[in-house]
Design a protein around this motif. Sequence first.
Motif, PDB file in Angstrom:
ATOM      1  N   LYS A 219      29.525  41.863  34.118  1.00 52.95           N
ATOM      2  CA  LYS A 219      29.925  40.409  33.379  1.00 52.95           C
ATOM      3  C   LYS A 219      31.228  41.068  32.303  1.00 52.95           C
ATOM      4  O   LYS A 219      31.075  42.213  31.452  1.00 52.95           O
ATOM      5  N   TYR A 220      32.129  40.006  31.980  1.00 52.37           N
ATOM      6  CA  TYR A 220      32.428  40.147  30.255  1.00 52.37           C
ATOM      7  C   TYR A 220      32.787  38.777  30.026  1.00 52.37           C
ATOM      8  O   TYR A 220      33.449  37.962  30.995  1.00 52.37           O
ATOM      9  N   VAL A 221      33.936  39.408  28.981  1.00 47.15           N
ATOM     10  CA  VAL A 221      34.588  38.022  27.698  1.00 47.15           C
ATOM     11  C   VAL A 221      36.072  38.575  27.595  1.00 47.15           C
ATOM     12  O   VAL A 221      35.951  39.688  26.634  1.00 47.15           O
ATOM     13  N   PHE A 222      36.410  38.051  27.851  1.00 46.86           N
ATOM     14  CA  PHE A 222      37.848  38.375  27.131  1.00 46.86           C
ATOM     15  C   PHE A 222      38.378  37.156  25.655  1.00 46.86           C
ATOM     16  O   PHE A 222      38.392  36.280  25.823  1.00 46.86           O
ATOM     17  N   ASP A 223      39.718  38.329  25.213  1.00 46.99           N
ATOM     18  CA  ASP A 223      39.948  36.999  23.898  1.00 46.99           C
ATOM     19  C   ASP A 223      38.664  37.097  23.278  1.00 46.99           C
ATOM     20  O   ASP A 223      38.491  35.697  23.492  1.00 46.99           O
ATOM     21  N   SER A 224      37.919  37.330  22.976  1.00 47.20           N
ATOM     22  CA  SER A 224      36.680  37.323  22.571  1.00 47.20           C
ATOM     23  C   SER A 224      36.538  37.058  21.082  1.00 47.20           C
ATOM     24  O   SER A 224      35.599  36.682  19.732  1.00 47.20           O
ATOM     25  N   HIS A 225      37.940  37.211  20.350  1.00 50.44           N
ATOM     26  CA  HIS A 225      37.832  36.759  19.344  1.00 50.44           C
ATOM     27  C   HIS A 225      37.435  37.484  17.985  1.00 50.44           C
ATOM     28  O   HIS A 225      36.437  36.824  16.707  1.00 50.44           O
ATOM     29  N   LYS A 226      36.806  38.767  18.348  1.00 51.10           N
ATOM     30  CA  LYS A 226      35.452  39.457  17.366  1.00 51.10           C
ATOM     31  C   LYS A 226      36.093  39.357  16.234  1.00 51.10           C
ATOM     32  O   LYS A 226      37.252  40.153  15.221  1.00 51.10           O
ATOM     33  N   PRO A 227      35.431  39.520  15.043  1.00 48.80           N
ATOM     34  CA  PRO A 227      34.250  39.363  14.747  1.00 48.80           C
ATOM     35  C   PRO A 227      33.705  38.314  14.880  1.00 48.80           C
ATOM     36  O   PRO A 227      32.191  38.154  14.493  1.00 48.80           O
TER      37      PRO A 227
ATOM     38  N   MET B 241      24.892  35.615  29.077  1.00 48.17           N
ATOM     39  CA  MET B 241      24.962  35.094  30.889  1.00 48.17           C
ATOM     40  C   MET B 241      24.465  37.105  30.881  1.00 48.17           C
ATOM     41  O   MET B 241      24.246  36.422  31.999  1.00 48.17           O
ATOM     42  N   MET B 242      23.918  37.130  30.569  1.00 50.73           N
ATOM     43  CA  MET B 242      22.654  38.291  30.979  1.00 50.73           C
ATOM     44  C   MET B 242      21.269  37.665  30.838  1.00 50.73           C
ATOM     45  O   MET B 242      20.359  38.606  31.355  1.00 50.73           O
ATOM     46  N   HIS B 243      21.032  36.721  29.983  1.00 45.07           N
ATOM     47  CA  HIS B 243      19.686  36.222  30.718  1.00 45.07           C
ATOM     48  C   HIS B 243      19.401  36.901  29.385  1.00 45.07           C
ATOM     49  O   HIS B 243      17.941  36.990  29.887  1.00 45.07           O
ATOM     50  N   VAL B 244      19.500  37.330  28.817  1.00 45.33           N
ATOM     51  CA  VAL B 244      18.415  38.150  27.431  1.00 45.33           C
ATOM     52  C   VAL B 244      18.473  37.538  25.986  1.00 45.33           C
ATOM     53  O   VAL B 244      19.531  36.655  25.788  1.00 45.33           O
ATOM     54  N   ASP B 245      17.312  37.802  24.860  1.00 46.40           N
ATOM     55  CA  ASP B 245      17.732  37.741  23.581  1.00 46.40           C
ATOM     56  C   ASP B 245      18.662  38.087  23.252  1.00 46.40           C
ATOM     57  O   ASP B 245      18.696  39.643  23.600  1.00 46.40           O
TER      58      ASP B 245
END
Length: 166
Positions: A84-92, A103-107
């Motif tokens: 899975k992925y997220v682009f242009d994420s604006h980290k931090p 997206m991964m269905h985890v806490d």
Amino acid sequence: MFKMFYPDAWVDSTYEIDFEKLYSEGIRGLVFDIDNTLVPHGAPSDERSVALFERLRDIGFDTCLISNNHEPRVKPFAEDVKSKYVFDSHKPSTVNYIKAAEMMHVDLAQTVFIGDQLFTDVFGAKRAGMRNILVKPIHPKEDKQIVFKRKLERIVLYFYKRRLKK
């Protein structure tokens, strides 16, 4: 003063992390930066990164890539490693760290972020409440703005190392 930037762990390479141990500790989702964490800056996926993600799936992890890069950089890499992925994420910004866990269905408590930069990767993960591992950059060639950040990172890591020795 710098504690908000201190990583939870610091290792030489993503490829040296004991992922089986993380799984035994209850971690089920792994979030990765791409550039200088999995491959040199701007490089496509390689045999080593593809094999790593296959191994991670075999262990039982779900994965997500988070990158400040645009989709033409991130999507092909994610497709190659089947993540899975997220682009242009604006980290931090914390929004996409949380989105990755969803997206991964985890806490968040079951998730670890792995990246090579303190002020984006580690700081964002800490702010989101996500465990994190800092890795040393794979290759020294980087964009000018990252080179400047690396100089500031050295100061923070100096104090981090001093704290570890105490």
